[in-house]
Design an enzyme around this catalytic site. Structure first.
Site, short mmCIF file in Angstrom:
data_model
loop_
_atom_site.label_atom_id
_atom_site.label_comp_id
_atom_site.label_asym_id
_atom_site.label_seq_id
_atom_site.Cartn_x
_atom_site.Cartn_y
_atom_site.Cartn_z
N TYR A 106 0.70 -1.31 -0.10
CA TYR A 106 -0.32 -0.35 0.05
C TYR A 106 0.53 1.11 0.07
CZ TYR A 106 -3.84 -2.65 1.28
OH TYR A 106 -4.58 -4.56 0.71
N ASP A 153 -1.19 9.17 -1.72
CA ASP A 153 -1.78 9.96 -2.03
C ASP A 153 -0.12 11.19 -1.82
OD1 ASP A 153 -2.54 10.34 0.70
OD2 ASP A 153 -3.68 11.62 -0.50
N TYR A 180 7.76 11.22 4.91
CA TYR A 180 6.36 10.50 4.85
C TYR A 180 6.40 9.27 3.45
CZ TYR A 180 2.23 7.88 4.58
OH TYR A 180 1.19 6.45 4.16
#
Length: 281
Positions: free
Chosen positions: A98, A101, A124
């Site tokens: 996963y 965006d 991140y």
């Protein structure tokens, strides 16, 4: 199919366990029994269980904390993903990873499609892009799912925080110049199963339909929770001093799903309203 869910006690992981165990032989693992930053542990666990599919939902997702804990972020989201990829490839398994965006810089006016070039602005986002790269490099049999603005019943998330803040009588000031697609972890788990069973591979964008700002999401959540009279003020990103840079536009177009004739997920409004009414009222 034999399925292994890594990060099985997280928000998404718990929904994945529930969804996959209905149809497949499903095992979950999480810290401390498996630390994906340790390659030897990854090989040992996968050789022991010999799953057909490994779903990596383990991640360091605290966006602001990643800025001050960079080594931890890159270990968990980047190198850890690479370790699982090496171990998955060694047993010929499919690996699902996963991503986010936040791999995009937010400068595009339209929604991002799978072929757009990533340019993350935060640690991140950079660590998750590393995870994508290492997953792709080390495990040819992979499925990378980029999603956004996750909320779910088993963990902290924006909607829960907003409603708790309102109930505590604190003023609400919410950013109104960042746009994305809120996504229900339950829906993402169900769509992950659908896509694996359909034989999907490579990179897809997978979110609930439509987009909004954080302010619009907060306003809707208050209404669905019966707190529409709580005052809420829209503010700009510049008024909210946060360590990590966020993209102004991080809406993901689910273009590959559409192009391949696969089902799309329901609207974010339908998903978020159900979540609030069933779990947060």
């Amino acid at each position: 199919m034999k399925v292994l869910i890594v990060g099985s006690r997280g928000m998404l992981g718990t929904d994945l366990m529930e969804t996959f165990s209905r149809a497949h032989e499903t095992t979950g693992t999480d810290l401390p029994e498996l630390d994906i930053t340790q390659l030897e542990q990854c090989h040992a666990k996968l050789n022991e269980l010999r799953p057909d599919v490994i779903i990596n939902s383990a991640a360091f997702t605290q966006v602001d904390a990643c800025e001050s804990r960079q080594e931890e972020a890159f270990l968990a989201n980047g190198h850890g993903a690479g370790n699982l990829a090496k171990a998955a490839a060694s047993i010929g398994a499919l690996l699902v990873f996963y991503s986010t965006d936040y791999v995009f810089d937010g400068q595009k006016q339209d929604a991002y499609v799978e072929e757009d070039t990533p340019n993350p602005q935060s640690i991140y986002g950079k660590s998750k892009l590393m995870g994508e790269t290492l997953t792709r490099e080390h495990c040819p049999n992979h499925l990378i799912l980029r999603t956004s603005w996750l909320f779910g019943r088993n963990g902290n998330n924006f909607i829960r925080t907003i409603l708790n803040t309102a109930r505590n009588g604190n003023p609400l000031r919410v950013v109104n110049d960042q746009r994305g697609s809120p996504t229900y972890s339950k829906d993402l788990a169900a769509h992950t199963r659908l896509m694996i069973e359909a034989g999907c591979r490579s990179v897809y964008h997978v979110t609930n339909g439509g987009s909004c700002t954080w302010y619009a999401l907060a306003s809707c959540a208050l209404g669905w929770a019966g707190m529409e009279n709580i005052p809420i003020s829209p503010i700009s990103t510049s008024e909210l001093s946060r360590p990590a840079r966020r993209p102004a536009n991080s809406v993901l177009a689910n273009e590959r799903l559409r192009r391949e004739g696969l089902p799309l997920m329901r609207s974010w409004q339908s998903a978020a309203r159900e979540y609030v009414e069933q779990h947060l009222k």
